[in-house]
Design a protein around this motif. Structure first.
Motif, PDB file in Angstrom:
ATOM      1  N   LEU A 218       0.924  -1.308  -0.090  1.00  0.00           N
ATOM      2  CA  LEU A 218      -0.059  -0.124  -0.053  1.00  0.00           C
ATOM      3  C   LEU A 218       0.897   1.189   0.047  1.00  0.00           C
ATOM      4  CD1 LEU A 218      -2.835  -0.683   2.321  1.00  0.00           C
ATOM      5  CD2 LEU A 218      -2.889  -0.677   0.140  1.00  0.00           C
ATOM      6  N   ASN A 219       2.013   1.292   0.941  1.00  0.00           N
ATOM      7  CA  ASN A 219       2.848   2.516   0.867  1.00  0.00           C
ATOM      8  C   ASN A 219       3.690   2.671  -0.438  1.00  0.00           C
ATOM      9  OD1 ASN A 219       2.099   3.094   3.657  1.00  0.00           O
ATOM     10  ND2 ASN A 219       3.877   1.636   4.579  1.00  0.00           N
ATOM     11  N   LYS A 220       3.938   1.505  -1.141  1.00  0.00           N
ATOM     12  CA  LYS A 220       4.632   1.801  -2.476  1.00  0.00           C
ATOM     13  C   LYS A 220       3.539   1.948  -3.521  1.00  0.00           C
ATOM     14  CE  LYS A 220       8.402  -1.059  -1.282  1.00  0.00           C
ATOM     15  NZ  LYS A 220       8.923  -2.441  -1.324  1.00  0.00           N
ATOM     16  N   GLU A 221       2.194   1.865  -3.037  1.00  0.00           N
ATOM     17  CA  GLU A 221       1.091   2.104  -4.173  1.00  0.00           C
ATOM     18  C   GLU A 221       1.163   1.177  -5.220  1.00  0.00           C
ATOM     19  OE1 GLU A 221       1.214   6.103  -5.417  1.00  0.00           O
ATOM     20  OE2 GLU A 221       0.608   6.784  -3.358  1.00  0.00           O
ATOM     21  N   GLU A 222       1.454  -0.275  -4.941  1.00  0.00           N
ATOM     22  CA  GLU A 222       1.817  -1.193  -5.828  1.00  0.00           C
ATOM     23  C   GLU A 222       0.194  -1.363  -6.282  1.00  0.00           C
ATOM     24  OE1 GLU A 222       4.215  -4.515  -4.765  1.00  0.00           O
ATOM     25  OE2 GLU A 222       5.615  -3.404  -4.199  1.00  0.00           O
ATOM     26  N   LYS A 223      -0.069  -1.668  -7.161  1.00  0.00           N
ATOM     27  CA  LYS A 223      -1.353  -2.123  -7.735  1.00  0.00           C
ATOM     28  C   LYS A 223      -1.360  -3.544  -8.354  1.00  0.00           C
ATOM     29  CE  LYS A 223      -3.360   2.401  -8.443  1.00  0.00           C
ATOM     30  NZ  LYS A 223      -3.932   3.388  -9.568  1.00  0.00           N
ATOM     31  N   ARG A 224      -1.888  -4.624  -7.889  1.00  0.00           N
ATOM     32  CA  ARG A 224      -1.913  -5.881  -8.111  1.00  0.00           C
ATOM     33  C   ARG A 224      -3.222  -6.186  -8.721  1.00  0.00           C
ATOM     34  NH1 ARG A 224       2.802  -8.480  -6.738  1.00  0.00           N
ATOM     35  NH2 ARG A 224       4.255  -7.379  -5.303  1.00  0.00           N
ATOM     36  N   GLU A 225      -3.494  -6.663  -9.927  1.00  0.00           N
ATOM     37  CA  GLU A 225      -4.545  -7.465 -10.175  1.00  0.00           C
ATOM     38  C   GLU A 225      -5.000  -8.488  -9.750  1.00  0.00           C
ATOM     39  OE1 GLU A 225      -6.757  -5.374 -11.982  1.00  0.00           O
ATOM     40  OE2 GLU A 225      -5.215  -3.737 -12.012  1.00  0.00           O
ATOM     41  N   LEU A 248     -14.394  -7.070   5.818  1.00  0.00           N
ATOM     42  CA  LEU A 248     -15.103  -5.855   5.335  1.00  0.00           C
ATOM     43  C   LEU A 248     -14.818  -4.663   6.155  1.00  0.00           C
ATOM     44  CD1 LEU A 248     -18.524  -7.273   3.939  1.00  0.00           C
ATOM     45  CD2 LEU A 248     -16.392  -6.587   2.495  1.00  0.00           C
ATOM     46  N   LYS A 249     -14.925  -5.095   7.461  1.00  0.00           N
ATOM     47  CA  LYS A 249     -14.774  -4.088   8.583  1.00  0.00           C
ATOM     48  C   LYS A 249     -13.340  -3.502   8.470  1.00  0.00           C
ATOM     49  CE  LYS A 249     -17.827  -5.923  12.051  1.00  0.00           C
ATOM     50  NZ  LYS A 249     -18.002  -6.419  13.525  1.00  0.00           N
ATOM     51  N   ILE A 250     -12.497  -4.247   8.022  1.00  0.00           N
ATOM     52  CA  ILE A 250     -11.053  -4.030   7.954  1.00  0.00           C
ATOM     53  C   ILE A 250     -10.791  -3.048   6.745  1.00  0.00           C
ATOM     54  CG2 ILE A 250      -8.805  -4.713   7.645  1.00  0.00           C
ATOM     55  CD1 ILE A 250      -9.374  -7.073   9.303  1.00  0.00           C
ATOM     56  N   GLU A 251     -11.540  -3.222   5.748  1.00  0.00           N
ATOM     57  CA  GLU A 251     -11.512  -2.583   4.378  1.00  0.00           C
ATOM     58  C   GLU A 251     -12.164  -1.338   4.811  1.00  0.00           C
ATOM     59  OE1 GLU A 251     -12.650  -3.469  -0.215  1.00  0.00           O
ATOM     60  OE2 GLU A 251     -13.984  -3.742   1.475  1.00  0.00           O
ATOM     61  N   LYS A 252     -13.149  -1.304   5.224  1.00  0.00           N
ATOM     62  CA  LYS A 252     -13.807   0.034   5.599  1.00  0.00           C
ATOM     63  C   LYS A 252     -12.881   0.833   6.446  1.00  0.00           C
ATOM     64  CE  LYS A 252     -17.970   2.241   7.544  1.00  0.00           C
ATOM     65  NZ  LYS A 252     -19.326   1.879   8.193  1.00  0.00           N
ATOM     66  N   TYR A 253     -12.077   0.243   7.557  1.00  0.00           N
ATOM     67  CA  TYR A 253     -11.019   1.148   8.341  1.00  0.00           C
ATOM     68  C   TYR A 253     -10.048   1.705   7.406  1.00  0.00           C
ATOM     69  CZ  TYR A 253      -6.652   1.406  11.300  1.00  0.00           C
ATOM     70  OH  TYR A 253      -5.694   1.945  11.760  1.00  0.00           O
ATOM     71  N   LEU A 254      -9.439   0.951   6.529  1.00  0.00           N
ATOM     72  CA  LEU A 254      -8.380   1.201   5.628  1.00  0.00           C
ATOM     73  C   LEU A 254      -8.908   2.265   4.691  1.00  0.00           C
ATOM     74  CD1 LEU A 254      -7.011  -2.303   4.882  1.00  0.00           C
ATOM     75  CD2 LEU A 254      -5.956  -0.632   6.535  1.00  0.00           C
ATOM     76  N   GLU A 255     -10.197   2.429   4.517  1.00  0.00           N
ATOM     77  CA  GLU A 255     -10.679   3.498   3.540  1.00  0.00           C
ATOM     78  C   GLU A 255      -9.877   3.167   2.180  1.00  0.00           C
ATOM     79  OE1 GLU A 255      -9.896   7.071   5.307  1.00  0.00           O
ATOM     80  OE2 GLU A 255     -11.685   7.219   6.605  1.00  0.00           O
ATOM     81  N   LYS A 256      -9.869   1.946   1.752  1.00  0.00           N
ATOM     82  CA  LYS A 256      -9.422   1.612   0.491  1.00  0.00           C
ATOM     83  C   LYS A 256      -9.976   0.316   0.056  1.00  0.00           C
ATOM     84  CE  LYS A 256      -4.682   1.212  -1.504  1.00  0.00           C
ATOM     85  NZ  LYS A 256      -4.895   2.505  -2.140  1.00  0.00           N
ATOM     86  N   GLU A 257     -10.355   0.342  -1.186  1.00  0.00           N
ATOM     87  CA  GLU A 257     -10.903  -0.748  -1.869  1.00  0.00           C
ATOM     88  C   GLU A 257      -9.870  -1.778  -2.257  1.00  0.00           C
ATOM     89  OE1 GLU A 257     -13.935  -2.109  -5.555  1.00  0.00           O
ATOM     90  OE2 GLU A 257     -13.269   0.153  -5.327  1.00  0.00           O
ATOM     91  N   LEU A 258     -10.000  -2.958  -1.625  1.00  0.00           N
ATOM     92  CA  LEU A 258      -9.170  -4.039  -1.803  1.00  0.00           C
ATOM     93  C   LEU A 258      -9.669  -4.830  -3.161  1.00  0.00           C
ATOM     94  CD1 LEU A 258      -8.595  -5.210   1.584  1.00  0.00           C
ATOM     95  CD2 LEU A 258      -7.428  -3.346   0.554  1.00  0.00           C
ATOM     96  N   ASN A 259      -8.710  -5.604  -3.909  1.00  0.00           N
ATOM     97  CA  ASN A 259      -9.147  -6.372  -4.775  1.00  0.00           C
ATOM     98  C   ASN A 259      -9.492  -7.720  -4.213  1.00  0.00           C
ATOM     99  OD1 ASN A 259      -6.877  -8.223  -4.242  1.00  0.00           O
ATOM    100  ND2 ASN A 259      -5.624  -7.114  -5.892  1.00  0.00           N
ATOM    101  N   ASP A 260     -10.226  -8.580  -5.140  1.00  0.00           N
ATOM    102  CA  ASP A 260     -10.841  -9.833  -4.529  1.00  0.00           C
ATOM    103  C   ASP A 260      -9.736 -10.885  -4.181  1.00  0.00           C
ATOM    104  OD1 ASP A 260     -13.216  -8.917  -5.492  1.00  0.00           O
ATOM    105  OD2 ASP A 260     -13.270 -10.340  -7.429  1.00  0.00           O
TER     106      ASP A 260
END
Length: 276
Positions: A218-225, A248-260
């Protein structure tokens, strides 16, 4: 260059005209030589110039215990890694990787095969380093006629990951931020399940390691499909409903959409770390 210390027939500590020290490796470079003799430049195969005194001293100690061919082998693997990964590696890897290869070969000869509990994460999230690790097994086999197991490719990759010179994302303040977020996520899991997590368990250790790797990306802003369609995630959601909702709660806390793929791995880790 003149010889300052002889480690063995194939490795010496040298000093140049400016009194800078380096470890010089070459077949027969120390044979029938003594301190103060000139080094035969034609015999020099590899030169190690380690700038930090602490690392240099530890490297010298290592040379007294480890066969020089393992030092040379480690050097070749590190140089290959630098060329493939296009990253700077901390000099300390010359010590850690050489020591690891030496121990791995010793265990192999004793018929012991130590597992790598992180190989799942390494394969998925550091495929380039893992590929270098696999190539390193070829180097080792070519030099020693011993084929180490795939787990060792993961171990070598982990050394390369840890040795990559810190970027701005790894500064102290960001490390503190990462630690805070990891603690927050652990609390989300604990409160969702209303349990205390076993911080001595293997599943806990794997979860923490996964989160560290995750935040580095995340810090390196790596985008992995995602390598999967959503089929596996749907299976995970159906089978581990509570773990999925916790994710889902963790994803909401991170305020970042995660890939599948990330969602799936987090769900599986949560399921394992909370399983009694």
């Amino acid at each position: 260059m003149i010889i300052k210390k002889i480690f063995n027939n194939n490795a010496v500590l040298a000093k140049d005209a400016s009194k800078h020290e380096s470890v010089v490796v070459g077949c027969g470079i120390g044979f029938k030589k003594k301190v103060g003799d000139e080094i035969d430049e034609n015999l020099v195969e590899k030169t190690f110039i380690l700038k930090q005194k602490e690392i240099s001293e530890k490297f010298k100690l290592l040379l007294e215990d480890v066969p020089v061919e393992y030092v040379s082998l480690s050097y070749d693997i590190i140089e290959y890694a630098k060329n493939i990964l296009k990253v700077k590696l901390n000099d300390y890897i010359y010590i850690t990787l050489t020591d690891h290869i030496s121990n791995a070969l010793k265990l192999f000869e004793e018929g012991l095969n130590c597992s790598n509990v992180l190989i799942w994460e390494i394969k998925k999230f550091y495929p380039k380093e893992f590929a270098v690790g696999l190539k390193a097994l070829d180097f080792i086999e070519s030099e020693t006629d011993k084929r180490l197991p795939e787990n060792e490719a993961g171990n070598i990759a982990l050394h390369l990951i840890n040795a990559q010179v810190n970027s701005s994302s790894d500064k102290v303040e960001n490390m503190r931020d990462m630690t805070t977020k990891i603690m927050d996520i652990l609390n989300i899991v604990k409160y969702t399940y209303n349990i205390e997590l076993d911080d001595k368990s293997l599943s806990y250790e794997r979860f923490i390691t996964h989160l560290r790797f995750f935040f580095k990306r995340l810090n390196k802003e790596e985008k992995r499909e995602s390598e999967h369609d959503d089929f596996l995630l749907k299976q995970g959601k159906a089978k581990y409903k509570k773990a999925y909702n916790c994710m889902l709660k963790i994803e909401k806390y991170l305020e970042k959409e995660l890939n599948d793929e990330e969602k799936l791995y987090l769900t599986l880790h949560i399921q394992r770390v909370t399983k009694r």
